[in-house]
Structure formats: C-alpha cells, structure tokens
Design an enzyme around this catalytic site. Sequence first.
Site, mmCIF file in Angstrom:
data_model
loop_
_atom_site.group_PDB
_atom_site.id
_atom_site.type_symbol
_atom_site.label_atom_id
_atom_site.label_comp_id
_atom_site.label_asym_id
_atom_site.label_seq_id
_atom_site.Cartn_x
_atom_site.Cartn_y
_atom_site.Cartn_z
ATOM 1 N N ASP A 12 -9.442 -26.949 56.556
ATOM 2 C CA ASP A 12 -9.972 -26.413 55.295
ATOM 3 C C ASP A 12 -9.421 -24.998 55.131
ATOM 4 O O ASP A 12 -8.895 -24.409 56.074
ATOM 5 C CB ASP A 12 -11.510 -26.389 55.370
ATOM 6 C CG ASP A 12 -12.155 -25.802 54.118
ATOM 7 O OD1 ASP A 12 -11.654 -26.080 53.011
ATOM 8 O OD2 ASP A 12 -13.138 -25.068 54.234
ATOM 9 N N SER A 13 -9.613 -24.444 53.937
ATOM 10 C CA SER A 13 -9.221 -23.055 53.695
ATOM 11 C C SER A 13 -10.078 -22.103 54.534
ATOM 12 O O SER A 13 -9.733 -20.941 54.684
ATOM 13 C CB SER A 13 -9.419 -22.722 52.220
ATOM 14 O OG SER A 13 -10.791 -22.866 51.902
ATOM 15 N N TYR A 44 -8.745 -20.371 48.850
ATOM 16 C CA TYR A 44 -7.534 -20.982 48.307
ATOM 17 C C TYR A 44 -7.681 -21.164 46.788
ATOM 18 O O TYR A 44 -6.708 -21.109 46.056
ATOM 19 C CB TYR A 44 -7.326 -22.382 48.894
ATOM 20 C CG TYR A 44 -6.670 -22.478 50.250
ATOM 21 C CD1 TYR A 44 -6.464 -21.363 51.069
ATOM 22 C CD2 TYR A 44 -6.246 -23.723 50.728
ATOM 23 C CE1 TYR A 44 -5.866 -21.503 52.317
ATOM 24 C CE2 TYR A 44 -5.641 -23.860 51.972
ATOM 25 C CZ TYR A 44 -5.459 -22.750 52.757
ATOM 26 O OH TYR A 44 -4.866 -22.894 53.979
ATOM 27 N N GLY A 45 -8.921 -21.435 46.351
ATOM 28 C CA GLY A 45 -9.172 -21.917 44.994
ATOM 29 C C GLY A 45 -8.761 -20.973 43.872
ATOM 30 O O GLY A 45 -8.649 -21.394 42.729
ATOM 31 N N CYS A 75 -11.000 -30.310 52.267
ATOM 32 C CA CYS A 75 -11.012 -29.283 51.225
ATOM 33 C C CYS A 75 -10.574 -29.957 49.931
ATOM 34 O O CYS A 75 -9.472 -30.534 49.878
ATOM 35 C CB CYS A 75 -10.023 -28.189 51.625
ATOM 36 S SG CYS A 75 -9.792 -26.886 50.415
ATOM 37 N N ASN A 76 -11.413 -29.910 48.915
ATOM 38 C CA ASN A 76 -11.049 -30.533 47.633
ATOM 39 C C ASN A 76 -9.824 -29.852 47.036
ATOM 40 O O ASN A 76 -8.959 -30.504 46.440
ATOM 41 C CB ASN A 76 -12.215 -30.417 46.645
ATOM 42 C CG ASN A 76 -13.429 -31.216 47.072
ATOM 43 O OD1 ASN A 76 -13.647 -32.318 46.606
ATOM 44 N ND2 ASN A 76 -14.220 -30.676 47.984
ATOM 45 N N THR A 77 -9.760 -28.529 47.180
ATOM 46 C CA THR A 77 -8.672 -27.756 46.583
ATOM 47 C C THR A 77 -7.337 -28.119 47.237
ATOM 48 O O THR A 77 -6.352 -28.421 46.550
ATOM 49 C CB THR A 77 -8.959 -26.244 46.757
ATOM 50 O OG1 THR A 77 -10.278 -25.982 46.283
ATOM 51 C CG2 THR A 77 -7.971 -25.393 46.010
ATOM 52 N N CYS A 186 -16.799 -28.990 46.357
ATOM 53 C CA CYS A 186 -16.103 -28.056 47.254
ATOM 54 C C CYS A 186 -16.830 -28.152 48.587
ATOM 55 O O CYS A 186 -18.072 -28.153 48.623
ATOM 56 C CB CYS A 186 -16.180 -26.640 46.697
ATOM 57 S SG CYS A 186 -15.689 -25.353 47.874
ATOM 58 N N THR A 187 -16.062 -28.246 49.663
ATOM 59 C CA THR A 187 -16.691 -28.513 50.965
ATOM 60 C C THR A 187 -17.474 -27.315 51.506
ATOM 61 O O THR A 187 -18.209 -27.451 52.478
ATOM 62 C CB THR A 187 -15.633 -28.965 51.992
ATOM 63 O OG1 THR A 187 -14.611 -27.963 52.068
ATOM 64 C CG2 THR A 187 -15.024 -30.295 51.581
ATOM 65 N N HIS A 188 -17.320 -26.155 50.890
ATOM 66 C CA HIS A 188 -18.159 -25.009 51.285
ATOM 67 C C HIS A 188 -19.597 -25.176 50.771
ATOM 68 O O HIS A 188 -20.529 -24.641 51.362
ATOM 69 C CB HIS A 188 -17.591 -23.702 50.709
ATOM 70 C CG HIS A 188 -16.431 -23.127 51.482
ATOM 71 N ND1 HIS A 188 -15.206 -23.728 51.524
ATOM 72 C CD2 HIS A 188 -16.325 -22.000 52.239
ATOM 73 C CE1 HIS A 188 -14.381 -22.998 52.266
ATOM 74 N NE2 HIS A 188 -15.045 -21.932 52.710
#
Length: 257
Positions: A12-13, A44-45, A75-77, A186-188
Amino acid sequence: MTDKTAPIGVFDSGVGGISVLRELVRQMPGENYIFYGDSANAPYGTRPLEEIRELSMVVAEYLISRGVKALVVACNTATSACVRILRNKYPDMPIVGLEPAVKPATLSHPGGNIAILATEMTLKQPKFNALMDRYKDQAHLIPVPASELVEFVERGELDSPRLEATIQMILNRSLDTAPDAIVLGCTHFPFVRKAIEKVAHQSDVFDGSEGAAHYCKTLLEEKDLCNPAEADGDVEIMNSSGDVDKIMLCFELLDSE
Ligand code: DGL
C-alpha cells in the site's frame, strides 16, 4: 515450480493496506506475508498518475524480487494506476487489486443513496467510472473525495475531535442528505470507520478487503498454491519511512478489531 510456502506480497502507499492484510490473515492464517507500506511517499492519491504508477511498480517489483507467490495491491489508488500493467508483465502470478465495494452496497440498498469515499485519484480513473457505469441504474452513487483522511491514519490519529470535524467537512462538501450506505473506497478508511459511522449516523458501511482476501484465496486454490503448513504463518512488516513508530503502528492496526 512455485514454492507453496513462499509469502504473499501485500503493499500500500502506507499503513492503510494493513486493513487488507488483517483480512488476509483472518481468512488464510497459514500463509506467510510480507507487507510493504510506502509511507515515505504517502499519500499517493494526490500525486499525478504517472508518479503513482512508478512508485507502485518499484514496490511491486521489490516484493517479486523477494520471491512472493502472489501479490495483493492493498490500495485502491495503486490498483487503478498499475494493476493492469502488473498483470500483463507477470501473467502467471496471482495478482489481486482493491476496488470500492459498490456491488454489495448497491445490492443491499437498491435505489438508495450510496456515498463512496475514496481518494481523488481513485475517483478520477476510468476503472472507477466503469464501476459507476455498471451500477448507476441500480442506486444513486455519490463519489466523495476524502483524501484528507489518509494522513490521519498515517499518523495514527484514529479518534479525535479534529478527525470528526474533518469527516463532517468532507461529507458536507458532497452530500445534501444522509446516505443510506457508505463505501470505504480507500484501504486507510477502515481504521477511521467508527468515527465515520458516528459523524454520518450510519452503520451500514462496506469495505472491499473481505472480498479481496476471498478472491486471493480462490486464486491460490485454483492454482494449487495454498501453503500446506498447519501452523500459523509469519508476517513481515516493512515501511519505506524507516520509522520504527510506523512499524509499531502497523502491528497495532493488525491486531485491532
Ligand atoms: N490506501 C490507499 C487507497 O486505498 C490510498 C492512500 C493514499 O492516497 O496514499 O486508495
């Protein structure tokens, strides 16, 4: 022949992908994992697409050089930026991406107002627009840019008046009425789920990690790549920030419910 005991690479970012790792470990406790969080470059987004692509490819290729048997882009982004490139380059490797859980939300709330919280970059990508097109006749889908929340999670601020005020501001910016459901795109965001539920007065919240982990399990089963070991596997956590506190935060998030 692929080594079945090799780890699954997850990245992930930053620390957000731990929400996906947590679900992977829950569904496949016998597997070994390497999680790489690129917190030095998060978020990243808000970066240009080309930059997200380059950063994601560096991390993915590092994990591949470590001999992983499968890759989860947690990470979706990063998924919208590079999953297709990765699949073309490594056609034999099981590669799982993250996608906002619009399908289950729509199925549970036909005709309802569904707010999809994600980074600006995820919401701008053709992959997301294709997802919207698929479900737009079944519910009222409202994209809600919410990148600000990434930094709260990165610094471990998961419950504070400032966080709640920011969530309120984000919701007010895009919504006129309370939504019937919220998608965490978003995975956050699963780590601030309680604050989102409180501010939005909404407990019907959808998170894509369960589906992604299930899909990863299916791919490993299909390719006969599941680790036959009976004991629980190992989890190695790496973070580009080199910050020990960040690594500790990852372990805390992994153990959180
Ligand atoms: N966790 C990432 C996602 O799922 C985004 C965070 C970022 O902007 O770096 O989209």
